[in-house]
Every structure is written in structure tokens, then in C-alpha cells.
Design an enzyme around this catalytic site. Structure first.
Site, PDB file in Angstrom:
ATOM      1  CG  ASP A 104      -1.821   1.213   1.276  1.00 17.12           C
ATOM      2  OD1 ASP A 104      -2.026   1.833   0.210  1.00 17.12           O
ATOM      3  OD2 ASP A 104      -2.294   1.556   2.375  1.00 17.12           O
ATOM      4  CG  ASP A 106      -1.889   5.010  -2.534  1.00 21.19           C
ATOM      5  OD1 ASP A 106      -2.142   4.138  -1.675  1.00 21.19           O
ATOM      6  OD2 ASP A 106      -2.577   5.167  -3.558  1.00 21.19           O
ATOM      7  CG  ASN A 108      -5.393   4.238  -0.719  1.00 19.59           C
ATOM      8  OD1 ASN A 108      -4.764   3.186  -0.605  1.00 19.59           O
ATOM      9  ND2 ASN A 108      -6.113   4.526  -1.797  1.00 19.59           N
ATOM     10  CD1 TRP A 298     -34.357   8.086  -7.336  1.00 13.60           C
ATOM     11  CD2 TRP A 298     -34.339   7.576  -9.510  1.00 13.60           C
ATOM     12  NE1 TRP A 298     -33.353   8.800  -7.935  1.00 13.60           N
ATOM     13  CE2 TRP A 298     -33.320   8.513  -9.278  1.00 13.60           C
ATOM     14  CE3 TRP A 298     -34.515   7.119 -10.816  1.00 13.60           C
ATOM     15  CZ2 TRP A 298     -32.477   8.983 -10.288  1.00 13.60           C
ATOM     16  CZ3 TRP A 298     -33.686   7.583 -11.816  1.00 13.60           C
ATOM     17  CH2 TRP A 298     -32.685   8.497 -11.552  1.00 13.60           C
ATOM     18  CG  ASP A 299     -31.473   5.727  -4.550  1.00  9.90           C
ATOM     19  OD1 ASP A 299     -32.110   6.768  -4.733  1.00  9.90           O
ATOM     20  OD2 ASP A 299     -30.221   5.673  -4.559  1.00  9.90           O
ATOM     21  NE  ARG A 344     -36.436  17.893  -1.933  1.00 10.34           N
ATOM     22  CZ  ARG A 344     -35.244  17.921  -1.340  1.00 10.34           C
ATOM     23  NH1 ARG A 344     -34.372  16.956  -1.539  1.00 10.34           N
ATOM     24  NH2 ARG A 344     -34.925  18.910  -0.546  1.00 10.34           N
ATOM     25  CB  SER A 345     -42.286  12.613  -4.479  1.00 16.15           C
ATOM     26  OG  SER A 345     -42.457  11.236  -4.693  1.00 16.15           O
ATOM     27  N   GLY A 463     -34.614  13.378  -8.876  1.00 20.32           N
ATOM     28  CA  GLY A 463     -33.567  12.381  -8.654  1.00 20.32           C
ATOM     29  C   GLY A 463     -32.272  12.746  -9.368  1.00 20.32           C
ATOM     30  CG  ASP A 465     -30.052  15.283  -6.396  1.00 19.72           C
ATOM     31  OD1 ASP A 465     -30.916  14.441  -6.610  1.00 19.72           O
ATOM     32  OD2 ASP A 465     -29.137  15.127  -5.571  1.00 19.72           O
ATOM     33  CD  GLU A 660     -23.903   8.904  -5.441  1.00 21.01           C
ATOM     34  OE1 GLU A 660     -22.789   9.451  -5.315  1.00 21.01           O
ATOM     35  OE2 GLU A 660     -24.962   9.458  -5.119  1.00 21.01           O
TER      36      GLU A 660
HETATM   37  O1  LIG Z   1     -28.730   7.739  -3.791  1.00 23.88           O
HETATM   38  C1  LIG Z   1     -29.578   8.612  -3.128  1.00 23.88           C
HETATM   39  C2  LIG Z   1     -29.801   9.878  -3.903  1.00 23.88           C
HETATM   40  O2  LIG Z   1     -28.531  10.541  -3.957  1.00 23.88           O
HETATM   41  C3  LIG Z   1     -28.494  11.755  -4.702  1.00 23.88           C
HETATM   42  O3  LIG Z   1     -29.383  12.704  -4.217  1.00 23.88           O
HETATM   43  C4  LIG Z   1     -29.528  12.855  -2.824  1.00 23.88           C
HETATM   44  O4  LIG Z   1     -28.566  13.707  -2.296  1.00 23.88           O
HETATM   45  C5  LIG Z   1     -28.776  15.090  -2.445  1.00 23.88           C
HETATM   46  C6  LIG Z   1     -27.681  15.812  -1.703  1.00 23.88           C
HETATM   47  O5  LIG Z   1     -27.605  15.388  -0.395  1.00 23.88           O
HETATM   48  C7  LIG Z   1     -30.173  15.478  -1.965  1.00 23.88           C
HETATM   49  O6  LIG Z   1     -30.403  16.828  -2.122  1.00 23.88           O
HETATM   50  C8  LIG Z   1     -31.206  14.694  -2.750  1.00 23.88           C
HETATM   51  O7  LIG Z   1     -32.498  15.038  -2.407  1.00 23.88           O
HETATM   52  C9  LIG Z   1     -30.946  13.246  -2.476  1.00 23.88           C
HETATM   53  O8  LIG Z   1     -31.884  12.465  -3.190  1.00 23.88           O
HETATM   54  C10 LIG Z   1     -28.884  11.425  -6.121  1.00 23.88           C
HETATM   55  O9  LIG Z   1     -28.781  12.540  -6.950  1.00 23.88           O
HETATM   56  C11 LIG Z   1     -30.307  10.879  -6.150  1.00 23.88           C
HETATM   57  O10 LIG Z   1     -30.644  10.524  -7.459  1.00 23.88           O
HETATM   58  C12 LIG Z   1     -30.352   9.626  -5.289  1.00 23.88           C
HETATM   59  O11 LIG Z   1     -31.685   9.218  -5.182  1.00 23.88           O
HETATM   60 CA    CA Z   2      -3.086   2.092  -1.741  1.00 21.71          CA
END
Ligand SMILES: OC[C@H]1O[C@H](O[C@H]2O[C@H](CO)[C@@H](O)[C@H](O)[C@H]2O)[C@H](O)[C@@H](O)[C@@H]1O
Ligand code: CA
Length: 731
Positions: A104, A106, A108, A298-299, A344-345, A463, A465, A660
Site C-alpha cells: 500500500d 500510497d 490509503n 427511486w433508489d 419532496r418525492s 432524482g 440532482d 454510486e
Molecule cells: O442515492 C440517493 C440519492 O442521492 C443523490 O441525491 C440525494 O442527495 C442530495 C444531496 O444530499 C439530496 O439533495 C437529494 O435530495 C438526495 O436524493 C442522487 O442525486 C439521487 O438521485 C439519489 O436518489
Molecule cells: Ca493504496
């Protein structure tokens, strides 16, 4: 001694000890490194014995290290000749130390292709009592060794017998095994006493009041009493339990930003196995991972697709039941179940999830009832959330993401809005922090900022964002994503009412739904989508701006959602494949948006994570399914291969990493994403234990869509160009 069977715990369906008494080399860590396999306790001698027991030497010498003395010995020469897979005898701490020191470079705590060590370390074989040495070579095997040693140490082991098969396992088998047997379990949560300490943690909460808090709907008295009781049993937790008001307004949501908390979810009545008393148990769900430690909208749908492939129907069903609870108690499927997400949805997928869970549980008691409850909830959600003000644009008849809310979204990373807010702070001669507080409290008024945040909240509801596709305009956009999903709701509701419920579904308010009106809704939306969102010249769908009354020109991978939902005609689908697909297909799969649409980025215009060059699991999954639905299997398989190759290669080269999102244009280190809050899932020491929810799911699900030939090529890390070139040369 008869061979001892070692059982895996719930959720870990792997066998652990074979009938011959040897430990399954691919057992879950808690079994493989658990007390039952600890030979130093003298219980395990026949688990490490090989089949040729007559050759075993059991005498230890004065030079034998203590931890080896209980190990039966075998003639050294047997190692080289043996056809049985090799096993190593490893001192956990010494080897870990040596490995990190030499490999390792570096520092980390991960062994990756960026480390510049000798890339070789010797381990002694178990059969020779550690005398015969074998080389462990290359980043992949060495990093697997680091992962295994880290786990062994966490399980309190000082010495282990380690199967070579655990170090050189085919990477596709290893990653899918880890997802199936470990990652899903690590990401599983319930909101009850069993997991309160884990689920209460919110890395996004920056308020001064850091006490864990849970908000309970006013009608859920039993839940409230349960949490109060459990909280009193755990004073160290300092858990605050509070009722939500009967009506949750945007003002109220903002007022508790400094007292952010979890929102209660569905629970079952169960009998406590120790007290025999009736108690409550949270229905399980799976969190995305990293800083996202709650039930997302949606995740969860994407995650459920992976869970269903992996046989975790219990968890997919738990997600579904929690969604129904959210609609019935919070009026919508929430962005996620924290107080600051209450208004929010997120993109809606409930009907498809309900049908998929039903398919897998069809013979279970209550399956049809759950399907019915799901569709009742979906109809309420459809009407009250997506087809009501402010989300419904009455003029076009299409819907937009447009949640309620006041002020700055508190869950974003501290610096996210700095650039935007600084000029306002300077204008009011306030520090950034004071300006934010005074703006949130309505002491300073800035209508332009209010408008900005209407759209910013809408972006988060979408979603996506964040992205330049939606910035400063999202609430004005009737997007192809949302309207495709609503079309799918309409078609699913019509079809399910007709075929499953005798063409009549009575809702909780007594109203009756039949298929005809849902058929009409679907037909109407398809016409509207064709009229407002389809661009015949470009051969793809675009979002429609309801204020400017024209189509946006941003090219987004969400154009393929129309194929997923089935609202494209065969001709439109053919155009999407011939004209749109080439714009989005990159080395590692589909990119979120085209480079041209994103525009030039720089210090004043930073990269956004949902723009070029990033690719996200849900975009891939929906496009794959859409392409297959219209008969474009070859294109789908190629895209699956690209995406899975990229994940596998990063997993192999970067110490088992699963993140992610990925930069789909980078063949070497696609997990490197600097935009916004960076990449979730990258920050681990020694071993990754969760992956990331929807990427795990895309891997599991994607593997079901490719041939075994492609799977073998993937296991050998054959780049997509090479694999497809070799395929075509045979044609
Ligand atoms: O994987 C979960 C979600 O992660 C991102 O969005 C989320 O984080 C943002 C910043 O904290 C927040 O504002 C947002 O409302 C969250 O959903 C991602 O962009 C989403 O698609 C995902 O569902
Ligand atoms: Ca390393």
C-alpha cells in the site's frame, strides 16, 4: 470426530461446511472467520485436514510459532503435487502489517493499480505448516488478501486457514457473491430497537442539535409508545421521539431543519422471543449506502430489481410495504424518510415494483391483498401528487417535478450553494452563515433566490440532482422521464384492475376505479408526449418548457425511459436506437447527457454529477429493459456488457470498489468523480462492505441479461471493444 456443520445466519444463504468436513471456501465472512472455524480453539482440526490424512504430520517443533502448533502437519512435498486447492496458514496481524508496508505505497489502506509495491507477497501453505511458500501475485489477489485479512481481524481472528480460491476467485463470481451474501445485508435497515443506533445516524445532518430523533405520524400511537419505551431502555442514545403535526406544511418542515429526524415507517406485530410479549418490528428496507442512510424513493425500486434476482424477496416486499405506509401517512413516496425530505418525492415506480413483487410471491398468503393495497396507494399517489397542483400543468396536461418547500435544502453538502449565495451575503453585508440563517427565516427577502430554490428542490425531486438540464428551470419542465413513468402507471393500473381485480377496485374512500378511465388516461398521455416531447427531426424525446412553451434542447439519456414505459411506437423506438443511442453510448455504457448539451465547464461553471461524462445505474437499467422490450437485444447486451465491464474492472483494480456513479468515458479509473459531493462508496479502509445500492442491483440484474459467453469474457476482464470485435469476426 464427525464433521461439524456450520450454519450461516439469516439472509446469508451460502453453505459453509461441506459433508466432507471442509469449510466452503466461499462462505460468508461471519462463518469463514467465525468461532466455529477457529482451529486455535482445537475444535476445528478436521476442517483443515486434507483428504490424505495419512500423510499429516502432527508434531510441532520448537521453532513452530505458537499459532501454528495446533495445526496438523503434512509432508511438504505434497503441496506442489496436490491437486486439491491450496490453503494458506496465515498470521493475520503480521501478514496484514507486511502487506500494507510493502504494497500500500500510497497509504490509503487499499491495494490498487496505483500502488507501486513489488506486487508479490509470500504465504506459507497450511499443509506444510507454513513451511512451503507460494507467491500471491498481482493487484487483484493482493487486494483480495487485504480484504480477507481485514475481515478476519474484525472477527477477532489472530490466525486463519485461508483458501487460495478466496484470493483468485473469478471477479464476476466474487462481486456477485459479495452483493448477494454481504452487501445487501450490510445495507438492510429496520426502524426498531434492533437497528436504532445504526439508522438514526445521518451524515448529512449539519444542525447544531445532533440528538437522534424520530418523528411518528399522529395516528401511529402504538409506534410512538414503542419508540418512547425503547428510548428509555437506551438512555445513552438520547433518542427524541416526537409526533408529526396532523398537517405538515412547508413552514413546519423548515422549522424542524435544526431538529432533523427520521420518519417512522411500517411495522409488524411480532412476539418477542425472549419475553413472549407482543411487540413491534420494523419492516426491512435497503439503503443506498455512503451518506444515504435512509429509505429512498427511486433508489429502492432499482435496488429491489437486484434483490429479486438474488432471492431477497423479503426485502423487496419490505420496500413495497414501506412505500404504501409512506403514501398513507405522508401523502407520497418520499425522496427519503428524513424530516427535511417531507415535502419532496422522487421518480415514481410503485406499480412496476408491486407487480414484480407479486410475481415472486404469487403463492404466498396475502399476495393478492398486497397487490391491491399497492394499487390503491399508487392511485392516491398518482392523483394527489403527480396530477395535482403544483405538479400538474393544466394547460399541457403533462406533469412536472415541483415539490413544496422553503429555503435552502439543508441536506446538501456545506459548500454546495456557496458560489450562488456569496454575492447575496456581500450585498447584505452579512457573513455567509448569517445570510443563510436570515434568508431561511425570511428576515432578508430575495425573490430571485426563492425562484432558484423552487427549481433546485424540483431538481432533487427528479432524482437528477444536479444537472444543467434542469438547473433554474426544473419546475417548468414537463420531463420525458416523469411523463413516461406516469404513462407506465396508467397502463399498469388499467391492466391490473382489468385482469386481477375483476375490473373494479374500491379505494379506501369508497370510490370505485375501473380500467376504462385508466386506458383513456394512458392514450391521452401518449398523444401529449408525442405532441410536446417527441422531436421527429432529431428522432428523440426532449423535455418541454411549460413557461417558454417550447422544447428544451438538452439531450438526456432519460429519452430512453419512453421505451422502458412502452409509450414509444415501434417507429419511434427505431429512431431512438438509430439516432439517439450513438450520442449516449460511451466506453462504460450510457452517459447521462451529451457533452454538447452540458456545455463548457470551468471554475465559474462547475461539473454537475448528472451531466456528461457521468453514467448512473438507473439510466442503464431503464435503457436495457426498454431496448429489450422493443426487440433490440443486441444493443441492450452490448450496453450491459460495457457497464458491467467498467464495474468489474474498477472492482479488480481498486480493491473491490463499487461506487454510486461512474465516469463512463474513463477506461482506467471510472470511479473517480470529483463533481459535487464526490463519490459514495469509495471511502473504505481495507475492505468495501456495502458497495452502493443501485450499482449492486445493476450488476446483479445486468448479469441476467447477458450470455454465458459474455459472462466468461467479463470474468477475464475482456474490454468491450475486444470482446465485440472477436464476436463479430466469427459471424
Ligand atoms: O442515492 C440517493 C440519492 O442521492 C443523490 O441525491 C440525494 O442527495 C442530495 C444531496 O444530499 C439530496 O439533495 C437529494 O435530495 C438526495 O436524493 C442522487 O442525486 C439521487 O438521485 C439519489 O436518489
Ligand atoms: Ca493504496
Amino acid at each position: 470426530m464427525a464433521s461439524k456443520s456450520v450454519s450461516a445466519t439469516a439472509g446469508s444463504r451460502q453453505s459453509s461446511a461441506s459433508s466432507t468436513g471442509s469449510i466452503d471456501p466461499f462462505s460468508v465472512a461471519q462463518v469463514y472467520y467465525g468461532p466455529e472455524t477457529d482451529f486455535t480453539t482445537h475444535k476445528m482440526s478436521n476442517l483443515i485436514r486434507t483428504r490424505t490424512l495419512s500423510t499429516v504430520q502432527t508434531r510441532s517443533t520448537n521453532n513452530t510459532p505458537d499459532f501454528l502448533k495446533s495445526v496438523p502437519r503434512r509432508r511438504a512435498s505434497q503441496d506442489a503435487q496436490s491437486l486439491t486447492p491450496r490453503k494458506f496458514l496465515v498470521d493475520v496481524n503480521l501478514t496484514l502489517q507486511a502487506l500494507l508496508e510493502s504494497e500500500d505505497t500510497d497509504g490509503n489502506m487499499q491495494i490498487t493499480i496505483e500502488d507501486l509495491g513489488p506486487k508479490v507477497l509470500q504465504l506459507g501453505t497450511a499443509n506444510s505448516n507454513g513451511f512451503n511458500k507460494f507467491d500471491i501475485r498481482g493487484t487483484y489477489m493482493l487486494s483480495n488478501l487485504l480484504q480477507e485479512l481485514t475481515l478476519a481481524k474484525e472477527y477477532g481472528r489472530k490466525s486463519i486457514i485461508l483458501d487460495e480460491q478466496r484470493l483468485n476467485e473469478n471477479p464476476v463470481s466474487r462481486l456477485s457473491r459479495l452483493i448477494r451474501t454481504q452487501f445487501w445485508d450490510s445495507l438492510t435497515r429496520r426502524i426498531d430497537a434492533s437497528l436504532l443506533e445504526v439508522i438514526a445516524v445521518d451524515p448529512k445532518n449539519r444542525s447544531k442539535d445532533q440528538s437522534p430523533r424520530i418523528y411518528v405520524p399522529p395516528t401511529e400511537k402504538e409506534q410512538y409508545e414503542y419508540y418512547v419505551m425503547e428510548s428509555s431502555k437506551r438512555p445513552h442514545l438520547n433518542l427524541q421521539v416526537e409526533y408529526l403535526p396532523a398537517t405538515v406544511t412547508a413552514e413546519w418542515v423548515k422549522s424542524v431543519n435544526e431538529k432533523a429526524g427520521l420518519l417512522a415507517l411500517a411495522m409488524d406485530h411480532v412476539v418477542d422471543e425472549f419475553t413472549g410479549q407482543s411487540t413491534l418490528r420494523g419492516k426491512p428496507f435497503v439503503v443506498p449506502g455512503g451518506r444515504f442512510n435512509e429509505l429512498y424513493g427511486w433508489d429502492s425500486y432499482m435496488i429491489a430489481l437486484g434483490l429479486l434476482v438474488d432471492g431477497r424477496v423479503d426485502l423487496a416486499k419490505g420496500i413495497l410495504e414501506n412505500f404504501i405506509f409512506e403514501i398513507n401517512n405522508y401523502g407520497k413516496i418520499l425522496n427519503a424518510n428524513r424530516s427535511y425530505y417531507l415535502s419532496r418525492s422522487q421518480p415514481p415506480f410503485l406499480t412496476d415494483l408491486a407487480l414484480k413483487v407479486y410475481e415472486k410471491t404469487i403463492f404466498e398468503p396475502g399476495a393478492l391483498e398486497l397487490l391491491k393495497e399497492s394499487f390503491k396507494a399508487a392511485i392516491v399517489e398518482y392523483k394527489q401528487v403527480w396530477m395535482s397542483s403544483p405538479r400538474l400543468d393544466k394547460e399541457s396536461g403533462l406533469s412536472c417535478y415541483h415539490p413544496d418547500g422553503i429555503g435552502i435544502p439543508p441536506e446538501t453538502e456545506a459548500s454546495h450553494f456557496e458560489h450562488l449565495l456569496m454575492p447575496y451575503a456581500e450585498k447584505h453585508k452579512l457573513s455567509l452563515e448569517d445570510f443563510q440563517r436570515q434568508y431561511n427565516d425570511g428576515i432578508v427577502k430575495e425573490p430571485a433566490l426563492d425562484e432558484y430554490f423552487v427549481h433546485d428542490r424540483a431538481v432533487r425531486e427528479s432524482g437528477h440532482d444536479t444537472t444543467y438540464r434542469l438547473e433554474k428551470r426544473c419546475a417548468n419542465l414537463a420531463t420525458i422521464d416523469l411523463n413516461s413513468l406516469l404513462y407506465k402507471y396508467e397502463v399498469d393500473i388499467a391492466h391490473t384492475i382489468r385482469t386481477m381485480f375483476g375490473d373494479q377496485l374500491v379505494l379506501h374512500d369508497g370510490s370505485v376505479e375501473t380500467s376504462a378511465s385508466w386506458d383513456r388516461r394512458a392514450r391521452r398521455r401518449k398523444n401529449l408526449i408525442d405532441h410536446y416531447l417527441w422531436d421527429e427531426e432529431k428522432g428523440m424525446y426532449f423535455d418541454y418548457d411549460i413557461v417558454q412553451k417550447k422544447k428544451s434542447d438538452y439531450e438526456s439519456a432519460t429519452t430512453f425511459w419512453a421505451m422502458w414505459a412502452g409509450c414509444a411506437s415501434p417507429k419511434q423506438a427505431a429512431r431512438l436506437v438509430s439516432d439517439a443511442l450513438p450520442k449516449f453510448e460511451e466506453f462504460g455504457g450510457l452517459v447521462s447527457g451529451t457533452e454538447r448539451s452540458r456545455g463548457v465547464i470551468g471554475l465559474d461553471r462547475p461539473n454537475r454529477q448528472w451531466d456528461y461524462p457521468y453514467g448512473w445505474a438507473p439510466q442503464q437499467i431503464l435503457a436495457w429493459v426498454g431496448l429489450i422490450r422493443y426487440g433490440y437485444e443486441e444493443d441492450a447486451e452490448r450496453l450491459v456488457y460495457r457497464w458491467l465491464y467498467m464495474i468489474t474492472k474498477a472492482f479488480v483494480d481498486y480493491n473491490g470498489i463499487v461506487v454510486e456513479k461512474y465516469d463512463v468515458t474513463r477506461p482506467v479509473d471510472p470511479h473517480r468523480v470529483d463533481a459535487e459531493y464526490g463519490n459514495q462508496g469509495a471511502d473504505f479502509k481495507g475492505v468495501a462492505k456495502e458497495g452502493f445500492g443501485w450499482v449492486n442491483a445493476s450488476y446483479t440484474f445486468g448479469l441476467t441479461l447477458i450470455t454465458s459467453h459474455a459472462r466468461r469474457a467479463l470474468g477475464a476482464c475482456t474490454p468491450p471493444g475486444l470482446f465485440y470485435a472477436s464476436q463479430y469476426s466469427y459471424v
